[in-house]
Design an enzyme around this catalytic site. Structure first.
Site, PDB file in Angstrom:
ATOM      1  CD  GLU A  67      -7.676  -5.124   1.610  1.00  7.41           C
ATOM      2  OE1 GLU A  67      -8.204  -4.142   2.180  1.00  7.41           O
ATOM      3  OE2 GLU A  67      -6.824  -5.827   1.801  1.00  7.41           O
ATOM      4  CG  ASP A 102       2.258  -6.640   1.331  1.00 10.74           C
ATOM      5  OD1 ASP A 102       2.413  -7.730   1.483  1.00 10.74           O
ATOM      6  OD2 ASP A 102       1.769  -5.244   0.893  1.00 10.74           O
ATOM      7  CB  SER A 111      -0.770  -0.085   1.192  1.00 11.30           C
ATOM      8  OG  SER A 111       0.123  -0.260   2.768  1.00 11.30           O
ATOM      9  CD  GLU A 139      -2.462  -8.475  -2.369  1.00 10.10           C
ATOM     10  OE1 GLU A 139      -3.301  -8.929  -3.523  1.00 10.10           O
ATOM     11  OE2 GLU A 139      -2.470  -7.669  -1.848  1.00 10.10           O
TER      12      GLU A 139
END
Length: 262
Positions: free
Chosen positions: A179, A81, A43, A112
């Site tokens: 999420e 990440d 992000s 992810e």
């Protein structure tokens, strides 16, 4: 916090607090706080670099920001990440990218999605790299999802997310970020998994919560409805900047005490 604490906290019913962090000075402040762990999230592409999505984030960016956070918060558990497509090439290339984050100081990596990552996750865990999973709304897949939308609203979608979560656990993930899903699905995931589920827009029943630091500090005008702002940083900083500019124009700054004598 240590890697072994994640499972212990879940068993004890002790909620896990996690914030994103991208630079040294904010990390040094969080270092003195009660927050359990930090996520150097991709992000940062949006928050720190002004991009429209996380898709533009590179390994160079992730490595740079991870090193800064580690310098500022050496006692916190720090997760880095894996950016867009960094773990979707050959196994050797994926391992090289993971190695870059770990040598930058991350104590774990977050990946992810589960489909197509099962072998990599298992190999990383077997190689001594803790892996945190991420399901539900996956920002790197925003172009496939058609935008930032709540996931798992239908029973079929919810069942698929639960199945993937169980696969993430079976592959060796030590924790899972979930999420933007309905509260009921957040509860089901927490009850179905032995590993902790850390929610962001997933309701109160998950095993912990993560937020983007700048969102909870009120640094931006528009936030998702699940964000609670704990201060109005935008207003505070604007007042400070305006006060400085006014003092300079009116020669109130610097005063005698803030100047060196001749």
């Amino acid at each position: 916090m240590k890697i072994t604490d994640f499972g212990k906290y879940k068993q004890a019913g002790r909620k896990i607090s996690m914030l994103t962090c991208y630079d040294y000075w904010t990390a040094s402040i969080v270092e003195q706080s009660d927050v359990d762990c930090l996520l150097v999230g991709d992000s940062l592409g949006m928050v720190m670099h002004g991009h429209d999505s996380t898709v533009t984030v590179t390994m160079d960016m992730m490595e740079l920001h991870t090193r800064a956070v580690v310098q500022g918060a050496p006692s916190k558990f720090i997760v880095g990440d894996m950016p867009f497509l960094s773990n979707r090439g050959s196994l050797d290339k994926s391992l090289e990218n993971v190695h870059r984050l770990m040598t930058a100081g991350a104590q774990a990596v977050k990946i992810e999605g589960v489909k197509g990552n099962e072998t990599l996750i298992s190999h990383l865990v077997d190689s001594g790299v803790p892996v945190m999973g991420h399901l539900g709304l996956m920002p790197q897949s925003v172009n496939t999802l058609g935008g930032y939308k709540v996931q798992g609203k239908s029973q079929q979608q919810a069942d698929e997310i639960i199945a993937q979560a169980l696969q993430a656990q079976a592959s060796g993930c030590f924790a899972l970020v979930i999420e933007c899903v309905p509260t009921s699905l957040g509860l089901s995931l927490s009850q179905s998994l032995d590993i902790p589920v850390i929610g962001i827009g997933a309701g109160v029943h998950t095993d912990g919560q993560v937020l983007v630091m700048q969102d909870m500090l009120g640094a931006f005008e528009h936030n998702a409805n699940f964000v609670r702002t704990y201060c109005n940083l935008q207003e505070t900083l604007q007042q400070a900047f305006d006060g400085f500019a006014e003092d300079v124009r009116t020669e109130q700054y610097p005063n005698t005490d803030e100047s060196y004598p001749s």
